[in-house]
Design a protein around this motif. Structure first.
Motif, mmCIF file in Angstrom:
data_model
loop_
_atom_site.group_PDB
_atom_site.id
_atom_site.type_symbol
_atom_site.label_atom_id
_atom_site.label_comp_id
_atom_site.label_asym_id
_atom_site.label_seq_id
_atom_site.Cartn_x
_atom_site.Cartn_y
_atom_site.Cartn_z
ATOM 1 N N ILE A 19 83.405 4.808 11.708
ATOM 2 C CA ILE A 19 83.772 4.648 13.121
ATOM 3 C C ILE A 19 83.504 5.945 13.873
ATOM 4 O O ILE A 19 82.936 5.942 14.976
ATOM 5 C CB ILE A 19 85.245 4.236 13.250
ATOM 6 N N ALA A 20 83.910 7.079 13.285
ATOM 7 C CA ALA A 20 83.716 8.378 13.939
ATOM 8 C C ALA A 20 82.238 8.691 14.104
ATOM 9 O O ALA A 20 81.813 9.192 15.160
ATOM 10 C CB ALA A 20 84.407 9.471 13.127
ATOM 11 N N ALA A 237 84.679 9.368 22.424
ATOM 12 C CA ALA A 237 83.844 10.268 21.627
ATOM 13 C C ALA A 237 84.292 10.317 20.162
ATOM 14 O O ALA A 237 83.477 10.523 19.266
ATOM 15 C CB ALA A 237 83.862 11.664 22.225
ATOM 16 N N HIS A 238 85.595 10.153 19.916
ATOM 17 C CA HIS A 238 86.116 10.170 18.555
ATOM 18 C C HIS A 238 85.932 8.829 17.846
ATOM 19 O O HIS A 238 85.759 8.788 16.630
ATOM 20 C CB HIS A 238 87.615 10.489 18.562
ATOM 21 N N GLY A 239 86.038 7.745 18.589
ATOM 22 C CA GLY A 239 86.073 6.427 17.959
ATOM 23 C C GLY A 239 87.450 6.125 17.434
ATOM 24 O O GLY A 239 88.070 5.131 17.796
ATOM 25 N N ILE A 240 87.957 7.002 16.583
ATOM 26 C CA ILE A 240 89.289 6.859 16.016
ATOM 27 C C ILE A 240 89.851 8.255 15.796
ATOM 28 O O ILE A 240 89.116 9.186 15.447
ATOM 29 C CB ILE A 240 89.249 6.063 14.684
ATOM 30 N N GLY A 241 91.147 8.429 16.059
ATOM 31 C CA GLY A 241 91.706 9.766 15.896
ATOM 32 C C GLY A 241 93.201 9.795 16.112
ATOM 33 O O GLY A 241 93.809 8.835 16.580
ATOM 34 N N THR A 242 93.785 10.920 15.780
ATOM 35 C CA THR A 242 95.211 11.160 15.956
ATOM 36 C C THR A 242 95.460 11.738 17.347
ATOM 37 O O THR A 242 94.519 12.198 18.020
ATOM 38 C CB THR A 242 95.709 12.163 14.911
ATOM 39 N N PRO A 243 96.714 11.755 17.808
ATOM 40 C CA PRO A 243 96.996 12.399 19.096
ATOM 41 C C PRO A 243 96.513 13.844 19.158
ATOM 42 O O PRO A 243 96.005 14.288 20.195
ATOM 43 C CB PRO A 243 98.523 12.300 19.196
ATOM 44 N N ARG A 244 96.653 14.569 18.068
ATOM 45 C CA ARG A 244 96.163 15.957 18.062
ATOM 46 C C ARG A 244 94.670 16.005 18.311
ATOM 47 O O ARG A 244 94.173 16.816 19.099
ATOM 48 C CB ARG A 244 96.501 16.616 16.726
ATOM 49 N N CYS A 245 93.903 15.147 17.642
ATOM 50 C CA CYS A 245 92.456 15.106 17.849
ATOM 51 C C CYS A 245 92.118 14.772 19.300
ATOM 52 O O CYS A 245 91.266 15.420 19.920
ATOM 53 C CB CYS A 245 91.825 14.053 16.940
ATOM 54 N N LEU A 300 74.240 19.831 11.560
ATOM 55 C CA LEU A 300 75.262 19.922 12.591
ATOM 56 C C LEU A 300 75.586 21.379 12.881
ATOM 57 O O LEU A 300 75.900 22.150 11.965
ATOM 58 C CB LEU A 300 76.534 19.189 12.159
ATOM 59 N N SER A 301 75.528 21.748 14.130
ATOM 60 C CA SER A 301 75.943 23.087 14.544
ATOM 61 C C SER A 301 77.422 23.295 14.216
ATOM 62 O O SER A 301 78.208 22.342 14.212
ATOM 63 C CB SER A 301 75.718 23.243 16.051
ATOM 64 N N PRO A 302 77.837 24.554 13.967
ATOM 65 C CA PRO A 302 79.279 24.813 13.809
ATOM 66 C C PRO A 302 80.098 24.402 15.019
ATOM 67 O O PRO A 302 81.315 24.266 14.924
ATOM 68 C CB PRO A 302 79.336 26.330 13.606
ATOM 69 N N PHE A 303 79.420 24.192 16.171
ATOM 70 C CA PHE A 303 80.112 23.842 17.411
ATOM 71 C C PHE A 303 79.845 22.389 17.822
ATOM 72 O O PHE A 303 80.081 22.011 18.965
ATOM 73 C CB PHE A 303 79.691 24.799 18.527
ATOM 74 N N ASP A 304 79.336 21.592 16.901
ATOM 75 C CA ASP A 304 79.080 20.183 17.198
ATOM 76 C C ASP A 304 80.402 19.456 17.415
ATOM 77 O O ASP A 304 81.402 19.730 16.724
ATOM 78 C CB ASP A 304 78.325 19.536 16.037
ATOM 79 N N PRO A 305 80.449 18.492 18.354
ATOM 80 C CA PRO A 305 81.703 17.759 18.585
ATOM 81 C C PRO A 305 82.252 17.054 17.348
ATOM 82 O O PRO A 305 83.459 16.819 17.264
ATOM 83 C CB PRO A 305 81.319 16.747 19.674
#
Length: 441
Positions: A19-20, A237-245, A300-305
């Motif tokens: 999903i992500a 952008a996350h698709g699925i995630g926690t409130p922190r994310c 993936l860059s170290p700064f990729d979303p």
């Protein structure tokens, strides 16, 4: 008091990863193109990921350039320069996750943060003994920008050097009074960034000369509505995630994020869910898809979303990953500028890369197999690719990246850590070169 709805969906970790990846456009190979990438391709990525983090490190390619390559392949970086530096702008700079490119509509949503920063920074900041607040300096600097903009901090400093000469060296963060004033007004929204110089210095201008007319004309959003929209962008952008994310994507406080989540659940935009092994709240965006398989490959860059929230990365992929630029060389585990390599639905390798522009070479300083996550103990079959499979796919991505960067060869770097995957990778690279030579005969 809000009563939270019990999760109605439950996903395995593998499903959550897919999903992500789908939300980020990394779940399948890049679409084949008959011609060069266009502004439409760039816009499709921006619409999906919501922001591009900016960083000045240029060991390989600047941070904001890499996520586009990871998703659309080779493209002309001038596309991004035009999107952020020419009217009508598709992207503008803002403090979002950190310094980032965001669509102008998102810039508008971040007004509540600029307003708060204006108050926070108004506590009489002093640079080299010169007060910036409650003095004429800010007004004078803004007047220079109004007269000359777009203008760099160096150009503005020339107007003030006789009053506020630079102290110390020109290296690092030793800002001039002019630079400090410009940055303060940029963070507070009194100035905007109209573009960048070839040396990647900001060019400052008045917001009304940078932002599109429709954004300037729109009524200011209320704070709660703005946070709600930002959480919705983050969730997409996350698709699925926690409130922190969901809050971290735009660096929002957890209390405001939770209020927005409750409203988005009520509106049907977010769906309460759970992920096996995650003993806390999880939400899926209503439009998020669950592909049957993930078949893409990307550096993936170290700064990729996908990776800049390190806890999420570790929980999804089992990878404890930290950028080691500021770690002493002898203490580095993976290398100096290390990119995770995504293959299918797993981070399969970590590769330390450097662009030798003078020698027109892409240097592989190190290549390691990524450590396997906690679920590896219960995974059966061929869930993880072999070294040969990873090396073959990684070699293809490195050759493609070298071509994008205008480099002629991919070779082992002279001063890296090596790594357990490097010998197999070098063999795979030779196969790619031999194959390319054979196909051209």
């Amino acid at each position: 008091m809000v009563t939270r709805v019990s999760p109605s969906e439950r996903y395995t970790l593998s499903q959550a990863r897919r999903i992500a990846l789908a939300a980020q456009g990394l779940h399948r190979p890049r679409p084949q193109r008959s011609g060069p990438a266009t502004a439409r391709h760039l816009q499709a990525v921006v619409d999906r990921v919501g922001l591009l983090q900016i960083d000045s490190v240029n060991v390989l390619a600047r941070a904001h350039l890499m996520p586009l390559f990871s998703r659309i392949g080779p493209y002309d970086p001038a596309l991004l320069d035009r999107a952020a530096g020419r009217a009508p702008r598709r992207l503008v700079e803002s403090w979002a996750h950190v310094a980032s490119y965001v669509p102008p509509s998102t810039y508008r949503l971040l007004e509540f943060r600029r307003r708060a920063d204006r108050v926070r920074l108004g506590a009489h900041p002093v640079v080299d003994g010169v007060p910036l607040r409650d003095s004429s300096v800010l007004e004078e600097v803004r007047a220079v920008v109004a007269e000359l903009g777009p203008v760099s901090s160096v150009q503005v400093h020339e107007r003030f050097e006789h009053r506020f000469p630079r102290s110390g060296s020109d290296w690092g963060w030793n800002w001039t009074v002019a630079k400090s004033a410009l940055e303060l007004m940029f963070i507070a929204g009194d100035l905007a960034v109209a573009g960048r110089t070839p040396a990647f210095e900001r060019l400052y201008d008045l917001p009304e000369r940078v932002l599109p007319a429709d954004v300037l004309a729109a009524p200011p959003p209320d704070d709660a509505g703005a946070v709600r929209e930002l959480v919705a962008i983050s969730a997409r952008a996350h698709g699925i995630g926690t409130p922190r994310c969901l809050g971290d994507y735009f660096r929002m406080g957890i209390a405001a994020t939770r209020r927005a989540i409750d409203e988005l659940v009520e509106a049907g935009t977010l769906v309460p869910a759970s992920v096996v092994g995650w003993e806390r709240e999880v939400y899926r965006h209503v439009d998020a898809a669950l592909p049957r398989r993930a078949t893409g490959a990307a550096l993936l860059s170290p700064f990729d979303p996908l990776v800049f929230e390190r806890r999420r990365l570790e929980e999804l992929f089992g990878l404890h990953y930290r950028i080691e630029i500021y770690v002493p060389a002898a203490q580095r585990r993976w290398g100096y500028y290390v990119l995770p390599f995504l293959l299918g639905d797993r981070i399969e390798a970590l590769v330390d890369l450097k662009a030798d522009r003078a020698g027109r070479r892409l240097l592989v300083q190190a290549a390691h197999r990524a450590p396997r996550g906690p679920e590896a103990a219960v995974v059966r079959g061929s869930a993880y690719a072999s070294d040969a499979e990873v090396a073959h796919a990684l070699a293809g991505e490195l050759v493609l990246m070298a071509r994008w960067l205008g480099l002629e060869r991919v070779v082992a770097g002279p001063d890296g850590l090596g790594g357990d995957l490097l010998p197999t990778l070098l063999d795979a690279l030779r196969t790619h070169v031999d194959g390319a030579a054979g196909s051209s005969e």
